[in-house]
Design a protein around this motif. Structure first.
Motif, PDB file in Angstrom:
ATOM      1  N   ALA B   5      36.755  43.605 -32.439  1.00 29.67           N
ATOM      2  CA  ALA B   5      37.016  42.330 -32.696  1.00 29.67           C
ATOM      3  C   ALA B   5      39.061  43.099 -32.807  1.00 29.67           C
ATOM      4  CB  ALA B   5      37.635  41.907 -33.839  1.00 29.67           C
ATOM      5  N   LYS B  30      33.285  44.056 -34.280  1.00 29.84           N
ATOM      6  CA  LYS B  30      33.187  42.299 -34.896  1.00 29.84           C
ATOM      7  C   LYS B  30      32.373  42.960 -36.272  1.00 29.84           C
ATOM      8  CE  LYS B  30      33.868  39.901 -31.174  1.00 29.84           C
ATOM      9  NZ  LYS B  30      33.225  39.054 -29.701  1.00 29.84           N
ATOM     10  N   GLY B  31      33.026  42.568 -37.469  1.00 29.71           N
ATOM     11  CA  GLY B  31      31.999  42.204 -38.258  1.00 29.71           C
ATOM     12  C   GLY B  31      32.259  43.129 -39.533  1.00 29.71           C
ATOM     13  N   PHE B  65      40.125  40.086 -29.896  1.00 26.85           N
ATOM     14  CA  PHE B  65      39.002  39.665 -28.791  1.00 26.85           C
ATOM     15  C   PHE B  65      38.980  39.464 -27.873  1.00 26.85           C
ATOM     16  CE2 PHE B  65      39.255  37.453 -33.224  1.00 26.85           C
ATOM     17  CZ  PHE B  65      38.254  38.242 -34.256  1.00 26.85           C
ATOM     18  N   ARG B  79      42.599  32.759 -34.411  1.00 26.94           N
ATOM     19  CA  ARG B  79      41.157  32.671 -35.042  1.00 26.94           C
ATOM     20  C   ARG B  79      41.944  34.793 -36.308  1.00 26.94           C
ATOM     21  NH1 ARG B  79      38.250  34.774 -29.241  1.00 26.94           N
ATOM     22  NH2 ARG B  79      37.079  34.528 -30.676  1.00 26.94           N
ATOM     23  N   ASP B 150      39.984  29.229 -42.107  1.00 22.49           N
ATOM     24  CA  ASP B 150      38.421  30.068 -42.092  1.00 22.49           C
ATOM     25  C   ASP B 150      38.507  30.893 -41.052  1.00 22.49           C
ATOM     26  OD1 ASP B 150      35.586  30.523 -42.721  1.00 22.49           O
ATOM     27  OD2 ASP B 150      34.763  28.633 -41.959  1.00 22.49           O
ATOM     28  N   GLU B 152      37.915  34.358 -38.385  1.00 26.73           N
ATOM     29  CA  GLU B 152      37.079  34.533 -37.587  1.00 26.73           C
ATOM     30  C   GLU B 152      37.765  36.586 -38.264  1.00 26.73           C
ATOM     31  OE1 GLU B 152      35.706  34.795 -33.813  1.00 26.73           O
ATOM     32  OE2 GLU B 152      37.142  33.050 -33.594  1.00 26.73           O
ATOM     33  N   LEU B 153      38.472  36.778 -38.140  1.00 27.77           N
ATOM     34  CA  LEU B 153      39.536  37.968 -38.891  1.00 27.77           C
ATOM     35  C   LEU B 153      40.590  38.003 -39.790  1.00 27.77           C
ATOM     36  CD1 LEU B 153      40.504  40.767 -38.038  1.00 27.77           C
ATOM     37  CD2 LEU B 153      41.720  39.963 -35.529  1.00 27.77           C
ATOM     38  N   HIS B 182      29.260  36.013 -44.282  1.00 26.37           N
ATOM     39  CA  HIS B 182      29.626  34.625 -43.255  1.00 26.37           C
ATOM     40  C   HIS B 182      30.915  35.564 -41.917  1.00 26.37           C
ATOM     41  CE1 HIS B 182      30.086  31.537 -46.572  1.00 26.37           C
ATOM     42  NE2 HIS B 182      31.016  32.931 -46.875  1.00 26.37           N
ATOM     43  N   GLN B 183      29.893  36.429 -41.269  1.00 30.13           N
ATOM     44  CA  GLN B 183      30.208  37.574 -40.003  1.00 30.13           C
ATOM     45  C   GLN B 183      31.752  37.406 -40.235  1.00 30.13           C
ATOM     46  OE1 GLN B 183      27.501  35.351 -40.363  1.00 30.13           O
ATOM     47  NE2 GLN B 183      26.310  36.954 -40.597  1.00 30.13           N
ATOM     48  N   LYS B 184      32.847  37.754 -41.423  1.00 29.86           N
ATOM     49  CA  LYS B 184      34.231  37.750 -40.618  1.00 29.86           C
ATOM     50  C   LYS B 184      34.907  39.953 -40.413  1.00 29.86           C
ATOM     51  CE  LYS B 184      35.242  33.883 -42.763  1.00 29.86           C
ATOM     52  NZ  LYS B 184      34.894  33.041 -41.432  1.00 29.86           N
ATOM     53  N   THR B 185      35.368  39.882 -39.825  1.00 29.08           N
ATOM     54  CA  THR B 185      35.954  40.893 -39.367  1.00 29.08           C
ATOM     55  C   THR B 185      36.806  41.106 -40.662  1.00 29.08           C
ATOM     56  OG1 THR B 185      35.347  41.044 -37.039  1.00 29.08           O
ATOM     57  CG2 THR B 185      37.181  43.095 -38.095  1.00 29.08           C
TER      58      THR B 185
END
Lengths: 265, 302
Positions: B5, B30-31, B65, B79, B150, B152-153, B182-185
């Motif tokens: 990420a 990631k994650g 990313f 993101r 919301d 991702e990172l 929620h698979q966030k990093t």
């Protein structure tokens, strides 16, 4: 364009509960209200002078315009430039603002435009309230002859000139307030600038028009001189106005480069 | 590169002559919940600001990313959600208005503000002026602002600062929830090893702008060898016995002996051994090395 619009919307949302926003509305209401009250309570004295309708309007408009143009306007502009930037300095929110997925130009331009908009609203209200309160005076004091002359062209021209001539000060003060987070530096420079502007404009220094702070005074002085002739016939785009617009454009561009280089420590 | 990420490649950053970040190569999978650990002034906040493009990094050193940050600023920031230093809050607006302002800027539905307030437990204080909020409440509002789009990172700079123990646990659980469900990093910075240990899957340790360690939490555990501290009478004799039985003694003071911790069972055996030989063990406990000692260890091995 969309980013600019949402940034502008956010500026309004943030400031709608602050003094800076309400000043744009309260200032014209209070000043016009006081002048109107003066014309109402002192109506006998004024009626004794038997002004022709145009002169009566001239005196009435001039009362607001002179207070505004000479003293209040430069300080109001300085205060606007300060407050749109100060809201971020004070809350330490520059970093948040520039970490949003918005391009920096839109954020900067929205702030600048918002300050321009507030000044526009303020002056627009001045012109509108002068017009409306003048007619209100006619109703309250039937002896006046406000209804025998239409002052809208004079009002529009004078306030347009005042508005355009203040943009130079705005751009300069905007940069000062952008760079410095405190109140004293931009205010101090603005204060000295304004005093200097008023003096140089009034002694008629040849190069006074090169000082942004002198421009509102210069712009209005010409209006007054022309009033002896046909008041509907004074040009808006005079030397002072062009100087103001050129200053505004150049300083606006410089401000943008300062923003892009601004390191958020 | 695409599995990360965040990836920085030999990142350098100076304020004038002062070197703040030196040859930093972060790799945040990631994650993961990446604990970014270091003492105050180590360069954590500066690094986070670089990751947000608030401070301009040299080109081709920072990738989010897989994309270079300077040339993809807006797409990248879309993101990311972030909380940097003190939460950036307009004091004259209420908590809810602060979130609505963010919704306006990000083009999100304004109903999201209520959702976020509920998530961080500020529903009751929604209409209170943010300047009247306690430090902990401000911190929660800052986290709500970071989460509202919301992203991702998430970049969280000392998010538990000023929170009470209850608040700390809530934030900790929220982070675990966000990463697992929620698979966030999440990159979370802290100066407390104990704080990071409880949530992080990966750890990076930074000191004076240099990355001293980077790896999974298990790899860190291998480095931060736990100790067993034994308070016992007749220190000299007890030490002799322990040494004779094949254990290593790390330190010995007037009151206690420190030996490497091997396992819980082993600690029990050591206890039994001492008691059987007539010693009085007043306490026996596992002690982790604190951050300072760990730093020393890591700098020694590097």
């Amino acid at each position: 364009m969309h980013t600019l619009f949402i940034s502008l919307q956010s500026e309004f949302y943030k400031s709608r509960k602050t003094l800076a926003f309400w000043a744009a509305i309260l200032l014209p209401v209070i000043i016009c209200g006081l002048i109107t009250f003066g014309f109402y309570s002192g109506s006998e004295k004024i009626l004794d002078r038997h002004y022709p309708p145009m002169m009566l309007w001239g005196n009435y408009i001039g009362a607001a315009l002179n207070v505004m143009g000479l003293l209040v306007m430069p300080f109001y502009v300085i205060f606007m430039a300060f407050s749109v930037n100060n809201i971020e300095h004070k809350n330490d929110t520059w970093k948040m603002l520039f970490a949003q997925p918005l391009n920096k130009f839109s954020i900067y331009a929205a702030k600048y435009l918002y300050a321009v908009l507030l000044i526009f609203i303020c002056l627009f209200l001045f012109a509108t309230l002068t017009y409306l309160f003048g007619h209100l005076l006619q109703v309250l004091v039937p002896g006046y002859n406000f209804n025998q002359f239409n002052p809208s062209t004079v009002l529009i021209n004078s306030y347009t000139k005042l508005f355009l001539s203040s943009l130079g000060i705005l751009s300069l003060q905007f940069i000062l307030s952008l760079v410095w987070g405190d109140f004293l530096k931009p205010m101090g420079i603005g204060f000295i600038g304004t005093i200097m502007g008023i003096i140089t404009a009034n002694v008629g220094w040849k190069y006074a028009y090169l000082i942004p702070y002198a421009l509102p005074t210069l712009a209005l002085r010409i209006t007054k001189v022309k009033k002896g002739g046909d008041p509907l016939d004074f040009p808006i785009f005079t030397q002072e106005i062009w100087t103001s617009l050129i200053y505004a454009a150049i300083l606006f561009t410089i401000g943008y480069f300062i923003v892009t280089k601004k390191s958020i420590k | 590169m695409n599995n990360y990420a965040i990836e920085t490649v030999g990142l350098n950053f100076n304020f004038g002559n002062q070197v703040i970040v030196k040859d930093l190569s972060l790799q945040v999978p990631k994650g993961s919940i990446y604990g970014f650990l270091g003492p105050n002034g180590a360069g954590k906040t500066t690094t986070i600001k670089i990751l947000l493009n608030l401070l301009k990094s040299p080109s081709d050193q920072v990738f989010i990313f897989g994309k270079e940050i300077n040339s993809n600023r807006i797409a990248t920031l879309k993101r990311i959600g972030a909380l940097v230093e003190q939460p950036a809050i307009y004091g004259h607006l209420s908590g809810k208005e602060n979130l609505i302002n963010r919704c306006i800027l990000l083009g999100i539905k304004k109903t999201k503000a209520d959702e976020m307030l509920a998530l961080v437990g500020l529903t009751e204080a929604a209409n209170k002026k943010a300047s009247k909020y306690s430090l902990g409440m401000k911190q929660r509002l800052g986290i709500a602002q970071a989460l509202i789009s919301d992203p991702e990172l998430l970049l969280l700079d000392e998010p538990t600062n000023g929170l009470d123990p209850n608040g700390i646990i809530e934030i900790r659980n929220l982070m675990i929830d966000l990463a697992t469900k929620h698979q966030k990093t999440i990159l979370v910075s802290s100066h407390l090893l104990a704080e990071i240990e409880r949530t992080a899957t990966h750890v990076g340790i930074i000191n004076k702008g240099e990355l001293l360690f980077q790896g999974t939490i298990d790899e860190l555990h291998l480095l931060s060898k736990p100790m067993l501290e034994i308070e016992v009478d007749q220190i000299e004799n007890a030490t002799a016995l322990i040494l004779k039985s094949g254990y290593e003694v790390i330190t010995k003071t007037d009151k206690k002996i420190t030996v490497p911790f091997i396992s819980a069972q082993n600690s029990g055996e050591l206890n039994t051994l001492l008691i059987k030989n007539g010693f009085t063990v007043s306490s026996l406990y596992k002690q982790r090395k604190d951050l300072e000692n760990l730093f020393l260890d890591i700098t020694k091995t590097n």
